[in-house]
Design a protein around this motif. Structure first.
Motif, PDB file in Angstrom:
ATOM      1  N   GLY A   1       0.782  -1.233   0.000  1.00 49.51           N
ATOM      2  CA  GLY A   1       0.000   0.000   0.000  1.00 49.51           C
ATOM      3  C   GLY A   1       0.809   1.275   0.000  1.00 49.51           C
ATOM      4  O   GLY A   1       0.246   2.374  -0.113  1.00 49.51           O
ATOM      5  N   GLY A   2       2.141   1.160   0.133  1.00 51.63           N
ATOM      6  CA  GLY A   2       2.971   2.350   0.162  1.00 51.63           C
ATOM      7  C   GLY A   2       2.823   3.144   1.451  1.00 51.63           C
ATOM      8  O   GLY A   2       3.190   4.323   1.509  1.00 51.63           O
ATOM      9  N   LEU A   3       2.295   2.497   2.499  1.00 54.46           N
ATOM     10  CA  LEU A   3       2.031   3.176   3.773  1.00 54.46           C
ATOM     11  C   LEU A   3       3.240   2.990   4.693  1.00 54.46           C
ATOM     12  O   LEU A   3       3.537   1.877   5.117  1.00 54.46           O
ATOM     13  CB  LEU A   3       0.775   2.601   4.421  1.00 54.46           C
ATOM     14  N   GLN A   4       3.925   4.085   4.998  1.00 55.80           N
ATOM     15  CA  GLN A   4       5.090   4.037   5.874  1.00 55.80           C
ATOM     16  C   GLN A   4       4.628   4.252   7.315  1.00 55.80           C
ATOM     17  O   GLN A   4       4.342   5.366   7.729  1.00 55.80           O
ATOM     18  CB  GLN A   4       6.110   5.100   5.455  1.00 55.80           C
ATOM     19  N   VAL A   5       4.553   3.170   8.049  1.00 53.72           N
ATOM     20  CA  VAL A   5       3.954   3.180   9.379  1.00 53.72           C
ATOM     21  C   VAL A   5       4.946   3.612  10.453  1.00 53.72           C
ATOM     22  O   VAL A   5       6.073   3.116  10.500  1.00 53.72           O
ATOM     23  CB  VAL A   5       3.395   1.783   9.722  1.00 53.72           C
ATOM     24  N   GLU A   6       4.489   4.515  11.308  1.00 55.62           N
ATOM     25  CA  GLU A   6       5.265   4.912  12.477  1.00 55.62           C
ATOM     26  C   GLU A   6       4.699   4.283  13.748  1.00 55.62           C
ATOM     27  O   GLU A   6       5.434   3.880  14.636  1.00 55.62           O
ATOM     28  CB  GLU A   6       5.257   6.438  12.614  1.00 55.62           C
ATOM     29  N   GLN A   7       3.375   4.201  13.821  1.00 53.48           N
ATOM     30  CA  GLN A   7       2.717   3.634  14.999  1.00 53.48           C
ATOM     31  C   GLN A   7       1.520   2.797  14.562  1.00 53.48           C
ATOM     32  O   GLN A   7       0.841   3.138  13.594  1.00 53.48           O
ATOM     33  CB  GLN A   7       2.212   4.726  15.938  1.00 53.48           C
ATOM     34  N   ILE A   8       1.273   1.733  15.302  1.00 53.23           N
ATOM     35  CA  ILE A   8       0.072   0.920  15.106  1.00 53.23           C
ATOM     36  C   ILE A   8      -0.495   0.595  16.484  1.00 53.23           C
ATOM     37  O   ILE A   8       0.237   0.179  17.376  1.00 53.23           O
ATOM     38  CB  ILE A   8       0.350  -0.394  14.344  1.00 53.23           C
ATOM     39  N   ASP A   9      -1.794   0.774  16.641  1.00 54.87           N
ATOM     40  CA  ASP A   9      -2.445   0.427  17.896  1.00 54.87           C
ATOM     41  C   ASP A   9      -3.717  -0.350  17.579  1.00 54.87           C
ATOM     42  O   ASP A   9      -4.502   0.060  16.719  1.00 54.87           O
ATOM     43  CB  ASP A   9      -2.792   1.698  18.683  1.00 54.87           C
ATOM     44  N   SER A  10      -3.911  -1.469  18.253  1.00 56.27           N
ATOM     45  CA  SER A  10      -5.117  -2.264  18.057  1.00 56.27           C
ATOM     46  C   SER A  10      -6.276  -1.648  18.825  1.00 56.27           C
ATOM     47  O   SER A  10      -6.211  -1.479  20.044  1.00 56.27           O
ATOM     48  CB  SER A  10      -4.875  -3.697  18.547  1.00 56.27           C
ATOM     49  N   ILE A  11      -7.346  -1.281  18.111  1.00 53.42           N
ATOM     50  CA  ILE A  11      -8.546  -0.726  18.741  1.00 53.42           C
ATOM     51  C   ILE A  11      -9.455  -1.865  19.199  1.00 53.42           C
ATOM     52  O   ILE A  11      -9.931  -1.895  20.326  1.00 53.42           O
ATOM     53  CB  ILE A  11      -9.288   0.199  17.762  1.00 53.42           C
ATOM     54  N   LYS A  12      -9.715  -2.785  18.308  1.00 51.02           N
ATOM     55  CA  LYS A  12     -10.427  -4.015  18.605  1.00 51.02           C
ATOM     56  C   LYS A  12     -10.042  -5.007  17.527  1.00 51.02           C
ATOM     57  O   LYS A  12      -9.278  -4.656  16.611  1.00 51.02           O
ATOM     58  CB  LYS A  12     -11.947  -3.800  18.651  1.00 51.02           C
ATOM     59  N   LYS A  13     -10.539  -6.203  17.606  1.00 44.25           N
ATOM     60  CA  LYS A  13     -10.130  -7.231  16.660  1.00 44.25           C
ATOM     61  C   LYS A  13     -10.393  -6.780  15.216  1.00 44.25           C
ATOM     62  O   LYS A  13     -11.521  -6.461  14.838  1.00 44.25           O
ATOM     63  CB  LYS A  13     -10.884  -8.535  16.927  1.00 44.25           C
ATOM     64  N   GLY A  14      -9.340  -6.738  14.427  1.00 43.80           N
ATOM     65  CA  GLY A  14      -9.472  -6.392  13.020  1.00 43.80           C
ATOM     66  C   GLY A  14      -9.542  -4.915  12.722  1.00 43.80           C
ATOM     67  O   GLY A  14      -9.705  -4.522  11.566  1.00 43.80           O
ATOM     68  N   VAL A  15      -9.388  -4.061  13.736  1.00 41.93           N
ATOM     69  CA  VAL A  15      -9.453  -2.606  13.548  1.00 41.93           C
ATOM     70  C   VAL A  15      -8.248  -1.974  14.235  1.00 41.93           C
ATOM     71  O   VAL A  15      -7.997  -2.233  15.417  1.00 41.93           O
ATOM     72  CB  VAL A  15     -10.755  -2.001  14.121  1.00 41.93           C
ATOM     73  N   TYR A  16      -7.513  -1.121  13.496  1.00 46.10           N
ATOM     74  CA  TYR A  16      -6.273  -0.563  14.018  1.00 46.10           C
ATOM     75  C   TYR A  16      -6.189   0.948  13.789  1.00 46.10           C
ATOM     76  O   TYR A  16      -6.651   1.458  12.771  1.00 46.10           O
ATOM     77  CB  TYR A  16      -5.059  -1.214  13.323  1.00 46.10           C
ATOM     78  N   TYR A  17      -5.596   1.616  14.759  1.00 49.82           N
ATOM     79  CA  TYR A  17      -5.201   3.013  14.588  1.00 49.82           C
ATOM     80  C   TYR A  17      -3.798   2.987  14.009  1.00 49.82           C
ATOM     81  O   TYR A  17      -2.893   2.354  14.565  1.00 49.82           O
ATOM     82  CB  TYR A  17      -5.208   3.739  15.933  1.00 49.82           C
ATOM     83  N   VAL A  18      -3.594   3.665  12.876  1.00 49.90           N
ATOM     84  CA  VAL A  18      -2.290   3.670  12.210  1.00 49.90           C
ATOM     85  C   VAL A  18      -1.849   5.112  11.965  1.00 49.90           C
ATOM     86  O   VAL A  18      -2.616   5.921  11.443  1.00 49.90           O
ATOM     87  CB  VAL A  18      -2.365   2.927  10.847  1.00 49.90           C
ATOM     88  N   LYS A  19      -0.614   5.405  12.358  1.00 50.54           N
ATOM     89  CA  LYS A  19      -0.053   6.728  12.106  1.00 50.54           C
ATOM     90  C   LYS A  19       1.112   6.603  11.136  1.00 50.54           C
ATOM     91  O   LYS A  19       2.025   5.801  11.335  1.00 50.54           O
ATOM     92  CB  LYS A  19       0.419   7.369  13.411  1.00 50.54           C
ATOM     93  N   GLN A  20       1.060   7.398  10.075  1.00 54.89           N
ATOM     94  CA  GLN A  20       2.102   7.384   9.066  1.00 54.89           C
ATOM     95  C   GLN A  20       3.266   8.269   9.515  1.00 54.89           C
ATOM     96  O   GLN A  20       3.118   9.137  10.376  1.00 54.89           O
ATOM     97  CB  GLN A  20       1.531   7.882   7.725  1.00 54.89           C
ATOM     98  N   ARG A  21       4.422   8.079   8.925  1.00 56.51           N
ATOM     99  CA  ARG A  21       5.598   8.848   9.312  1.00 56.51           C
ATOM    100  C   ARG A  21       5.431  10.341   9.057  1.00 56.51           C
ATOM    101  O   ARG A  21       6.062  11.161   9.718  1.00 56.51           O
ATOM    102  CB  ARG A  21       6.834   8.321   8.575  1.00 56.51           C
ATOM    103  N   ASN A  22       4.575  10.688   8.094  1.00 55.95           N
ATOM    104  CA  ASN A  22       4.340  12.112   7.821  1.00 55.95           C
ATOM    105  C   ASN A  22       3.320  12.723   8.776  1.00 55.95           C
ATOM    106  O   ASN A  22       2.942  13.891   8.636  1.00 55.95           O
ATOM    107  CB  ASN A  22       3.893  12.319   6.372  1.00 55.95           C
ATOM    108  N   GLY A  23       2.844  11.934   9.747  1.00 59.33           N
ATOM    109  CA  GLY A  23       1.909  12.441  10.744  1.00 59.33           C
ATOM    110  C   GLY A  23       0.456  12.127  10.469  1.00 59.33           C
ATOM    111  O   GLY A  23      -0.397  12.287  11.350  1.00 59.33           O
ATOM    112  N   ALA A  24       0.117  11.698   9.253  1.00 49.07           N
ATOM    113  CA  ALA A  24      -1.277  11.386   8.910  1.00 49.07           C
ATOM    114  C   ALA A  24      -1.739  10.147   9.692  1.00 49.07           C
ATOM    115  O   ALA A  24      -0.992   9.178   9.830  1.00 49.07           O
ATOM    116  CB  ALA A  24      -1.418  11.128   7.416  1.00 49.07           C
ATOM    117  N   ALA A  25      -2.962  10.214  10.209  1.00 51.57           N
ATOM    118  CA  ALA A  25      -3.493   9.107  11.010  1.00 51.57           C
ATOM    119  C   ALA A  25      -4.706   8.490  10.326  1.00 51.57           C
ATOM    120  O   ALA A  25      -5.532   9.201   9.735  1.00 51.57           O
ATOM    121  CB  ALA A  25      -3.867   9.593  12.408  1.00 51.57           C
ATOM    122  N   TYR A  26      -4.828   7.169  10.445  1.00 53.35           N
ATOM    123  CA  TYR A  26      -5.891   6.447   9.749  1.00 53.35           C
ATOM    124  C   TYR A  26      -6.491   5.362  10.657  1.00 53.35           C
ATOM    125  O   TYR A  26      -5.917   4.984  11.676  1.00 53.35           O
ATOM    126  CB  TYR A  26      -5.343   5.761   8.493  1.00 53.35           C
TER     127      TYR A  26
END
Length: 335
Positions: free
Chosen positions: A40-65
């Protein structure tokens, strides 16, 4: 100050999980990060599990998904089709991955990405949040009505879903007998069947066909946590996994049931929130009166394996049921 502290807590928790090499749900951080970058070209800085199969992801440029996994491709495609046609700030749609891919596939799952919306979920114990939920759900219905897509998924009519839920309830009869709550089981069961019989006899062919002809879209899960209030005080609807071409009535029944415990199960207080919404009143009240929400929560409780707390739960359920019966009596008096 509170927002800063919460943010620090999230960062600390993520760093702790990354150091362990895995998340709460057992997902390997390194493996997931590598997959997201490679496919996906997603450069991950942080990953946090919210619940099963759902994650908070922060990209190195600061964008959060919000990253989410699915087993069904059709559910994702339907959402994308609607998102492509709608122009509104009322919802949080999917977004493409950095490499412009819309859906990734890996580890036997399909993966989607959506912008993370800072803010907080609504709480239906709050009057303003209840009013805002009605307003923004109505806005979503209005803005999506008439949007046609190719080959939409059609779900079973609500009365069939309610019948299925009743059968789940019947499978738990022995639990009530074991703890001496036979009367509670029988009383709820009889009332559910009577109300469902009346509900099923409504002209559902006409109601369902009207929704299809007018392209009426429902969210499908109007729980308070699926309404997000952002930093600009704007309400955004999230999580469209149960999106369907169905009568708007279905969303309004569910929302009414979710409001009831915070209104002391009072019919007049409930109606006040929906007085300006165009809903077929008889069908709406009948749908709310059917205690399907009680069975939903009961089944969810059992799935969580809280077996040591069953008697405590049944005591609480008995008290809830006594109030719910008064609401049903009020509904019967006006229909």
């Amino acid at each position: 100050m509170g927002i800063i502290i919460q943010a620090l807590i999230v960062v600390m928790r993520v760093e702790k999980e990354v150091n362990k090499g895995g998340l709460r749900d057992g997902t390997n951080v390194g493996r997931l990060s590598s997959f997201l970058y490679t496919h996906g070209g997603l450069q991950v800085e942080q990953i946090d599990s919210i619940k099963k199969g759902v994650y908070y992801v922060k990209q190195r440029n600061g964008a959060a998904y919000i990253l989410k996994q699915y087993k069904s491709l059709a559910i994702i495609e339907q959402q994308w089709k609607l998102f492509d046609e709608i122009s509104t700030t009322t919802i949080v749609p999917f977004t493409s991955f950095p490499n412009q891919g819309r859906i990734l596939y890996g580890d036997h799952y399909y993966w989607t990405l959506a912008p993370y919306v800072p803010g907080k979920s609504l709480t239906f114990s709050d009057e303003k949040d209840r009013r805002d939920a009605v307003q923004y759900l109505d806005k979503f219905h209005t803005e999506t009505k008439g949007i046609s897509i190719y080959s939409p998924l059609l779900k079973q009519p609500l009365y069939e879903k309610l019948e299925h839920r009743l059968q789940k309830w019947k499978r738990t009869k022995r639990i009530f007998e074991k703890y001496g709550y036979d009367h509670l089981y029988s009383e709820l069961n009889v009332l559910y069947e009577l109300l469902l019989d009346r509900f099923t006899k409504l002209n559902w062919n006409k109601i369902e066909q009207n929704a299809i002809d007018q392209w009426m879209w429902t969210h499908g899960d109007v729980a308070s946590h699926n309404f997000r209030r952002d930093a600009n005080n704007m309400i955004r609807l999230i999580d469209f996994d149960l999106l369907s071409l169905s009568p708007h009535l279905y969303d309004w029944i569910q929302l009414g049931q979710r409001f009831l415990p915070f209104l002391d199960w009072k019919l007049d207080r409930l109606e006040a929130y929906f007085s300006e919404i165009n809903i077929p009143k008889d069908a709406w009240l009948l749908g709310i009166a059917i205690p399907s929400d009680i069975i939903r929560e009961w089944w969810h409780f059992l799935q969580q394996n809280h077996h040591k707390k069953i008697e405590q739960y049944l005591m609480k359920l008995q008290k809830t049921w006594e109030k719910r019966k008064i609401f049903v009596d009020d509904v019967n008096s006006v229909l």
